[in-house]
Motif scaffolding. Structure first.
Motif, mmCIF file in Angstrom:
data_model
loop_
_atom_site.group_PDB
_atom_site.id
_atom_site.type_symbol
_atom_site.label_atom_id
_atom_site.label_comp_id
_atom_site.label_asym_id
_atom_site.label_seq_id
_atom_site.Cartn_x
_atom_site.Cartn_y
_atom_site.Cartn_z
ATOM 1 N N VAL A 1 37.523 75.153 -27.443
ATOM 2 C CA VAL A 1 37.633 74.281 -28.616
ATOM 3 C C VAL A 1 37.901 75.108 -29.865
ATOM 4 O O VAL A 1 38.825 74.828 -30.632
ATOM 5 C CB VAL A 1 36.340 73.460 -28.801
ATOM 6 C CG1 VAL A 1 36.405 72.621 -30.075
ATOM 7 C CG2 VAL A 1 36.086 72.585 -27.583
ATOM 8 N N ALA A 2 37.081 76.136 -30.089
ATOM 9 C CA ALA A 2 37.173 76.926 -31.315
ATOM 10 C C ALA A 2 36.371 78.210 -31.151
ATOM 11 O O ALA A 2 35.434 78.260 -30.345
ATOM 12 C CB ALA A 2 36.637 76.126 -32.509
ATOM 13 N N PRO A 3 36.703 79.230 -31.945
ATOM 14 C CA PRO A 3 35.890 80.453 -31.921
ATOM 15 C C PRO A 3 34.574 80.240 -32.653
ATOM 16 O O PRO A 3 34.398 79.252 -33.383
ATOM 17 C CB PRO A 3 36.777 81.455 -32.660
ATOM 18 C CG PRO A 3 37.595 80.613 -33.585
ATOM 19 C CD PRO A 3 37.859 79.333 -32.843
ATOM 20 N N ILE A 4 33.653 81.158 -32.475
ATOM 21 C CA ILE A 4 32.357 81.080 -33.154
ATOM 22 C C ILE A 4 32.533 80.997 -34.669
ATOM 23 O O ILE A 4 31.750 80.330 -35.361
ATOM 24 C CB ILE A 4 31.491 82.307 -32.784
ATOM 25 C CG1 ILE A 4 31.094 82.261 -31.304
ATOM 26 C CG2 ILE A 4 30.240 82.373 -33.651
ATOM 27 C CD1 ILE A 4 30.170 81.141 -30.916
ATOM 28 N N SER A 5 33.556 81.641 -35.197
ATOM 29 C CA SER A 5 33.782 81.652 -36.648
ATOM 30 C C SER A 5 34.023 80.267 -37.227
ATOM 31 O O SER A 5 33.901 80.066 -38.445
ATOM 32 C CB SER A 5 34.963 82.561 -36.993
ATOM 33 O OG SER A 5 36.149 82.116 -36.346
ATOM 34 N N ALA A 6 34.356 79.283 -36.390
ATOM 35 C CA ALA A 6 34.581 77.921 -36.872
ATOM 36 C C ALA A 6 33.273 77.167 -37.099
ATOM 37 O O ALA A 6 33.268 76.105 -37.714
ATOM 38 C CB ALA A 6 35.451 77.148 -35.880
ATOM 39 N N LEU A 7 32.167 77.727 -36.613
ATOM 40 C CA LEU A 7 30.860 77.083 -36.747
ATOM 41 C C LEU A 7 30.087 77.690 -37.910
ATOM 42 O O LEU A 7 30.352 78.809 -38.328
ATOM 43 C CB LEU A 7 30.052 77.254 -35.456
ATOM 44 C CG LEU A 7 30.748 76.859 -34.150
ATOM 45 C CD1 LEU A 7 29.864 77.198 -32.958
ATOM 46 C CD2 LEU A 7 31.097 75.378 -34.157
ATOM 47 N N THR A 8 29.122 76.935 -38.431
ATOM 48 C CA THR A 8 28.249 77.456 -39.486
ATOM 49 C C THR A 8 26.794 77.563 -39.033
ATOM 50 O O THR A 8 26.063 78.431 -39.502
ATOM 51 C CB THR A 8 28.311 76.571 -40.748
ATOM 52 O OG1 THR A 8 27.977 75.221 -40.400
ATOM 53 C CG2 THR A 8 29.711 76.606 -41.365
ATOM 54 N N HIS A 9 26.360 76.681 -38.119
ATOM 55 C CA HIS A 9 24.973 76.657 -37.668
ATOM 56 C C HIS A 9 24.911 76.615 -36.136
ATOM 57 O O HIS A 9 25.737 75.963 -35.491
ATOM 58 C CB HIS A 9 24.229 75.422 -38.194
ATOM 59 C CG HIS A 9 24.059 75.392 -39.679
ATOM 60 N ND1 HIS A 9 25.094 75.127 -40.553
ATOM 61 C CD2 HIS A 9 22.958 75.576 -40.460
ATOM 62 C CE1 HIS A 9 24.647 75.156 -41.794
ATOM 63 N NE2 HIS A 9 23.356 75.431 -41.760
ATOM 64 N N LEU A 10 23.914 77.274 -35.608
ATOM 65 C CA LEU A 10 23.537 77.128 -34.207
ATOM 66 C C LEU A 10 22.133 76.550 -34.185
ATOM 67 O O LEU A 10 21.187 77.165 -34.675
ATOM 68 C CB LEU A 10 23.559 78.484 -33.496
ATOM 69 C CG LEU A 10 22.905 78.544 -32.106
ATOM 70 C CD1 LEU A 10 23.560 77.570 -31.143
ATOM 71 C CD2 LEU A 10 22.939 79.966 -31.554
ATOM 72 N N VAL A 11 22.005 75.344 -33.644
ATOM 73 C CA VAL A 11 20.702 74.689 -33.541
ATOM 74 C C VAL A 11 20.281 74.762 -32.075
ATOM 75 O O VAL A 11 20.957 74.215 -31.186
ATOM 76 C CB VAL A 11 20.753 73.229 -34.007
ATOM 77 C CG1 VAL A 11 19.342 72.642 -34.056
ATOM 78 C CG2 VAL A 11 21.425 73.117 -35.377
ATOM 79 N N THR A 12 19.180 75.443 -31.819
ATOM 80 C CA THR A 12 18.749 75.668 -30.453
ATOM 81 C C THR A 12 17.234 75.619 -30.367
ATOM 82 O O THR A 12 16.553 75.336 -31.361
ATOM 83 C CB THR A 12 19.324 77.000 -29.917
ATOM 84 O OG1 THR A 12 19.079 77.092 -28.516
ATOM 85 C CG2 THR A 12 18.713 78.201 -30.626
ATOM 86 N N GLU A 13 16.722 75.913 -29.181
ATOM 87 C CA GLU A 13 15.281 75.798 -28.962
ATOM 88 C C GLU A 13 14.549 77.092 -29.325
ATOM 89 O O GLU A 13 15.158 78.158 -29.423
ATOM 90 C CB GLU A 13 15.008 75.427 -27.508
ATOM 91 C CG GLU A 13 15.585 76.412 -26.504
ATOM 92 C CD GLU A 13 15.692 75.820 -25.118
ATOM 93 O OE1 GLU A 13 14.712 75.942 -24.358
ATOM 94 O OE2 GLU A 13 16.758 75.246 -24.789
ATOM 95 N N THR A 14 13.250 76.991 -29.494
ATOM 96 C CA THR A 14 12.430 78.163 -29.789
ATOM 97 C C THR A 14 12.198 78.969 -28.509
ATOM 98 O O THR A 14 12.408 78.486 -27.397
ATOM 99 C CB THR A 14 11.075 77.749 -30.376
ATOM 100 O OG1 THR A 14 10.420 76.876 -29.449
ATOM 101 C CG2 THR A 14 11.255 77.046 -31.706
#
Length: 257
Positions: free
Chosen positions: A224-237
């Motif tokens: 879909v897109a490289p990591i640079s296209a994202l601003t946030h990673l929402v994940t688990e603790t």
């Protein structure tokens, strides 16, 4: 580990899978040297393992395959506690007055069910289940993107969906993610779904990828897109810091639920 030309195929392939699990990737030329086998033999093994859905081939080797290949209803039973924590953390990114694109997926559906009850916002979605959940909020304007229903993911895809999304200028996009890898980026199993997600990213000022642990470090066939296209990673603790550092170094803000 025995290293001989007549090594059983099952033994070779299990060795490859063990290496993949240990290292997070395998390189064909390294496997060839380690096992004292031809690269053609290794590539044949990688093809067979990919056909069985056990890994994702990439240039020069392979990465772990995406776990998100089962239907929507089955995915709702996977990692339920982690997905709920991620959804609640993602809901904390939302602000009054924003225009938000909310992608389809089991985690984004949980976001829709856990927004502040008095939120004033406009939410655009291509997911009928998400739109249905948002109908319960009196102060949220819901815009439903139409198109052909991709039944496995319960989302609208196709040219009509892409054209509608391109007309939106959103403050925030929340993406349901099948696979995320520091080198490959965001990838999905279906080409048309990839086009729709790409349009969502391009129409948004900020983009949050909602990713449970088992999807990090994996790859699917369509990027879909490289990591640079994202601003946030929402994940688990509870994830190892070295895993998260790979994404921090690429500029992502990490949000853990």
């Amino acid at each position: 580990m025995q290293k001989r030309e007549n090594m059983l195929a099952a033994e070779r392939r299990q060795y490859i899978l063990n290496r993949l699990h240990r290292d997070g990737k395998v390189v064909a030329v390294e496997l060839s040297a380690d096992l004292e086998l031809s690269e053609d033999t290794i590539r044949r093994d990688l093809r067979e393992l990919a056909a069985a859905g056990l890994l994702q081939r990439v240039h020069g080797g392979a990465l772990p395959a995406s776990p998100a290949t089962v239907p929507f209803s089955a995915r709702q039973q996977q990692s339920t506690a982690a997905k709920l924590a991620i959804a609640r953390a993602a809901a904390g990114l939302v602000r009054d007055g924003q225009v938000i694109i909310l992608d389809g997926g089991t985690t984004t559906l949980l976001v829709a069910q856990n927004l502040p009850p008095d939120l004033h916002a406009t939410i655009v979605t291509n997911s009928p289940p998400v739109a249905s959940a948002l109908a319960a909020y009196g102060a949220i304007e819901v815009i439903v993107v139409g198109g052909r229903l991709f039944k496995s993911s319960q989302v609208a895809i196709g040219a009509a969906a892409i054209e509608t999304i391109k007309q939106i200028r959103a403050d925030l996009c929340m993406l349901g993610v099948c696979s995320l890898h520091p080198e490959v980026g965001l990838s999905v199993p279906d080409s048309e779904e990839a086009y729709v997600k790409r349009a969502m990213i391009e129409s948004s000022a900020e983009v949050a990828a909602l990713v449970s642990a088992e999807k990090l470090g994996t790859a699917a066939p369509f990027v879909v897109a490289p990591i640079s296209a994202l601003t946030h990673l929402v994940t688990e603790t509870g994830l190892p810091e070295p895993v998260l550092d790979d994404y921090r170094r690429l500029g992502l803000t990490i949000v853990q639920g």
